[in-house]
Design a protein around this motif. Structure first.
Motif, PDB file in Angstrom:
ATOM      1  N   ALA A 131      45.562 -48.650 -40.171  1.00 31.99           N
ATOM      2  CA  ALA A 131      44.823 -47.397 -40.038  1.00 31.99           C
ATOM      3  C   ALA A 131      45.553 -46.395 -39.150  1.00 31.99           C
ATOM      4  N   VAL A 132      46.827 -46.687 -38.823  1.00 37.74           N
ATOM      5  CA  VAL A 132      47.606 -45.840 -37.925  1.00 37.74           C
ATOM      6  C   VAL A 132      49.002 -45.666 -38.508  1.00 37.74           C
ATOM      7  N   VAL A 133      49.568 -44.458 -38.370  1.00 35.96           N
ATOM      8  CA  VAL A 133      50.940 -44.213 -38.829  1.00 35.96           C
ATOM      9  C   VAL A 133      51.760 -43.648 -37.686  1.00 35.96           C
ATOM     10  N   LEU A 134      53.063 -43.863 -37.764  1.00 34.84           N
ATOM     11  CA  LEU A 134      54.022 -43.316 -36.810  1.00 34.84           C
ATOM     12  C   LEU A 134      54.835 -42.243 -37.518  1.00 34.84           C
ATOM     13  N   VAL A 135      54.814 -41.029 -37.000  1.00 31.38           N
ATOM     14  CA  VAL A 135      55.601 -39.952 -37.586  1.00 31.38           C
ATOM     15  C   VAL A 135      56.974 -39.945 -36.929  1.00 31.38           C
ATOM     16  N   PHE A 136      57.951 -40.393 -37.701  1.00 31.28           N
ATOM     17  CA  PHE A 136      59.310 -40.501 -37.180  1.00 31.28           C
ATOM     18  C   PHE A 136      60.254 -40.688 -38.366  1.00 31.28           C
ATOM     19  N   PRO A 137      61.383 -39.969 -38.395  1.00 29.20           N
ATOM     20  CA  PRO A 137      62.306 -40.093 -39.520  1.00 29.20           C
ATOM     21  C   PRO A 137      63.099 -41.387 -39.476  1.00 29.20           C
ATOM     22  N   GLY A 138      63.537 -41.823 -40.636  1.00 28.16           N
ATOM     23  CA  GLY A 138      64.377 -43.014 -40.679  1.00 28.16           C
ATOM     24  C   GLY A 138      64.223 -43.789 -41.972  1.00 28.16           C
ATOM     25  N   PRO A 139      65.034 -44.813 -42.165  1.00 33.96           N
ATOM     26  CA  PRO A 139      64.963 -45.652 -43.361  1.00 33.96           C
ATOM     27  C   PRO A 139      63.581 -46.279 -43.505  1.00 33.96           C
ATOM     28  N   ASP A 146      52.665 -39.851 -49.955  1.00 33.34           N
ATOM     29  CA  ASP A 146      52.606 -41.283 -50.295  1.00 33.34           C
ATOM     30  C   ASP A 146      51.918 -42.121 -49.217  1.00 33.34           C
ATOM     31  N   MET A 147      51.650 -41.528 -48.089  1.00 30.76           N
ATOM     32  CA  MET A 147      51.141 -42.257 -46.931  1.00 30.76           C
ATOM     33  C   MET A 147      49.825 -42.974 -47.210  1.00 30.76           C
ATOM     34  N   MET A 148      48.867 -42.285 -47.809  1.00 31.87           N
ATOM     35  CA  MET A 148      47.547 -42.867 -47.982  1.00 31.87           C
ATOM     36  C   MET A 148      47.543 -44.051 -48.937  1.00 31.87           C
ATOM     37  N   GLN A 149      48.344 -43.959 -50.001  1.00 34.26           N
ATOM     38  CA  GLN A 149      48.409 -45.091 -50.913  1.00 34.26           C
ATOM     39  C   GLN A 149      49.010 -46.307 -50.216  1.00 34.26           C
ATOM     40  N   CYS A 150      49.988 -46.065 -49.371  1.00 39.62           N
ATOM     41  CA  CYS A 150      50.590 -47.168 -48.614  1.00 39.62           C
ATOM     42  C   CYS A 150      49.568 -47.801 -47.669  1.00 39.62           C
ATOM     43  N   LEU A 151      48.731 -46.985 -47.037  1.00 37.99           N
ATOM     44  CA  LEU A 151      47.702 -47.527 -46.147  1.00 37.99           C
ATOM     45  C   LEU A 151      46.670 -48.318 -46.939  1.00 37.99           C
ATOM     46  N   ARG A 152      46.299 -47.815 -48.103  1.00 37.52           N
ATOM     47  CA  ARG A 152      45.335 -48.557 -48.942  1.00 37.52           C
ATOM     48  C   ARG A 152      45.912 -49.896 -49.369  1.00 37.52           C
ATOM     49  N   ASP A 153      47.198 -49.891 -49.724  1.00 40.65           N
ATOM     50  CA  ASP A 153      47.850 -51.136 -50.133  1.00 40.65           C
ATOM     51  C   ASP A 153      47.867 -52.141 -48.987  1.00 40.65           C
ATOM     52  N   ARG A 154      48.095 -51.646 -47.775  1.00 41.62           N
ATOM     53  CA  ARG A 154      48.082 -52.535 -46.615  1.00 41.62           C
ATOM     54  C   ARG A 154      46.692 -53.120 -46.408  1.00 41.62           C
ATOM     55  N   GLY A 155      45.678 -52.273 -46.533  1.00 42.02           N
ATOM     56  CA  GLY A 155      44.310 -52.746 -46.353  1.00 42.02           C
ATOM     57  C   GLY A 155      43.916 -53.768 -47.394  1.00 42.02           C
ATOM     58  N   SER A 156      44.375 -53.584 -48.621  1.00 47.96           N
ATOM     59  CA  SER A 156      44.015 -54.518 -49.685  1.00 47.96           C
ATOM     60  C   SER A 156      44.722 -55.850 -49.543  1.00 47.96           C
ATOM     61  N   ASP A 157      45.762 -55.879 -48.708  1.00 54.89           N
ATOM     62  CA  ASP A 157      46.489 -57.126 -48.466  1.00 54.89           C
ATOM     63  C   ASP A 157      45.810 -57.994 -47.424  1.00 54.89           C
ATOM     64  N   GLY A 158      44.643 -57.522 -46.942  1.00 52.78           N
ATOM     65  CA  GLY A 158      43.872 -58.371 -46.040  1.00 52.78           C
ATOM     66  C   GLY A 158      44.002 -58.044 -44.578  1.00 52.78           C
ATOM     67  N   GLY A 159      44.416 -56.784 -44.295  1.00 56.09           N
ATOM     68  CA  GLY A 159      44.381 -56.390 -42.878  1.00 56.09           C
ATOM     69  C   GLY A 159      45.709 -56.432 -42.173  1.00 56.09           C
ATOM     70  N   CYS A 160      46.804 -56.537 -42.936  1.00 54.68           N
ATOM     71  CA  CYS A 160      48.140 -56.371 -42.351  1.00 54.68           C
ATOM     72  C   CYS A 160      48.555 -57.472 -41.401  1.00 54.68           C
ATOM     73  N   HIS A 161      49.338 -57.037 -40.442  1.00 57.53           N
ATOM     74  CA  HIS A 161      49.987 -57.970 -39.524  1.00 57.53           C
ATOM     75  C   HIS A 161      49.130 -58.237 -38.303  1.00 57.53           C
ATOM     76  N   GLU A 162      49.390 -59.347 -37.687  1.00 57.99           N
ATOM     77  CA  GLU A 162      48.693 -59.651 -36.441  1.00 57.99           C
ATOM     78  C   GLU A 162      49.190 -58.704 -35.356  1.00 57.99           C
ATOM     79  N   PRO A 163      48.315 -58.211 -34.487  1.00 64.46           N
ATOM     80  CA  PRO A 163      48.766 -57.333 -33.410  1.00 64.46           C
ATOM     81  C   PRO A 163      49.665 -58.084 -32.436  1.00 64.46           C
ATOM     82  N   CYS A 164      50.608 -57.359 -31.873  1.00 61.53           N
ATOM     83  CA  CYS A 164      51.535 -57.980 -30.926  1.00 61.53           C
ATOM     84  C   CYS A 164      50.788 -58.456 -29.688  1.00 61.53           C
ATOM     85  N   ALA A 165      51.199 -59.602 -29.179  1.00 63.90           N
ATOM     86  CA  ALA A 165      50.541 -60.153 -27.996  1.00 63.90           C
ATOM     87  C   ALA A 165      50.875 -59.341 -26.755  1.00 63.90           C
ATOM     88  N   LYS A 166      52.058 -58.728 -26.789  1.00 64.98           N
ATOM     89  CA  LYS A 166      52.496 -57.961 -25.625  1.00 64.98           C
ATOM     90  C   LYS A 166      51.808 -56.603 -25.620  1.00 64.98           C
TER      91      LYS A 166
END
Length: 300
Positions: A131-139, A146-166
């Protein structure tokens, strides 16, 4: 960003980008930067400039227009400065070595105080990566389109990655609130033809740093799982252009402004009518003052 600091003296070496150029997409002359903006009157800034630098009532620093340390106005009344409501929350991660007086991030905090939070690295809040994006150029970066479709795809994958412990606790930028607020319940998805659904974007993250210092923040593990968005078609008119960097590398306030414009048009599917132009209220005034000083000095 206090471009009126004595040691800068209006930055007469600024890069002038006010000359109209040809738009390769349609062969027509592109509009000069910062033209046609729907801005609040600059009369209060003109008056404050005539009076000169004043002491900040909080820290005692000599400032003009605003104190970049305390995030407060100096020599200008609050009623003379526009307040802007943004459609999404903005988090700015500031490099500890970034000079406060040269940063445009403070513009966003003063003009949209309820929607903008500034953190000083290594302080980074905990983010929901779907539910968060980083605006920064790069590979690997995507466009706002295209941003919103990418976020929807992440959500449909079951909630993405585990948050970093640090995680580090939020530190307070003097004069700013660093509470990570949830998206207002009244915000609606107004995309044409879309069915009602949970609003996918909660926060947008920007890095505030010179381009040569960004790598340390960009590679921090706590930002690695965020979808990266790039504003590939926008060009900077910042007077502190860094040698060797493309003109698509924007200042912080430019990046916020152009992101919101693209977001308004491509995701909210609404015709843009100057809703966020006042984010450039200070920036456009300083741009005019600096280029006028440059002309008078024969630097054009």
């Amino acid at each position: 960003m206090s471009t009126l600091d004595k040691d800068q003296h209006f930055s007469l070496c600024c890069r002038d980008k006010t000359t109209a150029s040809c738009d390769a997409t349609n062969g027509e002359l592109a509009k000069p930067p910062l033209q046609g903006l729907q801005l609040a009157s600059h009369a209060a800034l003109e008056e404050a400039q005539q009076k000169g630098r004043m002491k900040c009532s909080k820290c005692g620093g000599s400032r003009m227009f605003f104190c970049y340390t305390c995030c407060s106005l100096v020599g200008v009344s609050q009623q003379d400065v526009p307040l802007i409501k943004l459609p999404v929350k903005i988090d700015i991660i500031k490099h500890p070595n970034e000079t406060d007086g040269k940063s445009t991030a403070i513009h966003a905090k003063i003009l949209a105080p309820s929607d903008v939070t500034i953190y000083t690295y290594p302080c980074i809040p905990e983010f929901e990566t779907d539910a968060v994006v980083l605006v920064f150029p790069g590979p690997g970066s995507v466009s706002v389109q295209d941003m919103m479709q990418c976020l929807r795809d992440r959500g449909s994958d079951g909630g993405c990655h585990e948050p970093c412990a640090k995680r580090l606790k939020s530190e307070h930028v003097q004069g700013a609130t660093n509470t990570v607020a949830s998206l207002e319940s009244g915000t609606q998805n107004e995309t044409k033809g879309c069915e009602s659904k949970v609003y996918p974007l909660q926060r947008v993250v920007f890095i505030d740093s010179t381009w040569n210092q960004t790598n340390k923040i960009r590679t921090d593990e706590r930002l690695q799982d965020l979808l990266q968005v790039e504003l590939k078609t926008r060009k900077t008119c910042f007077w502190r252009h860094q040698k060797g960097k493309p003109d698509t590398y924007l200042s912080t306030i430019e990046a916020i402004y152009y992101f919101l414009r693209d977001y308004h048009e491509h995701w909210l599917s609404q015709e843009y009518d100057g809703e966020y132009d006042n984010l450039l209220y200070f920036y456009s005034y300083l741009h005019t003052v600096i280029n006028k000083a440059k002309t008078l000095a024969g630097k054009t």
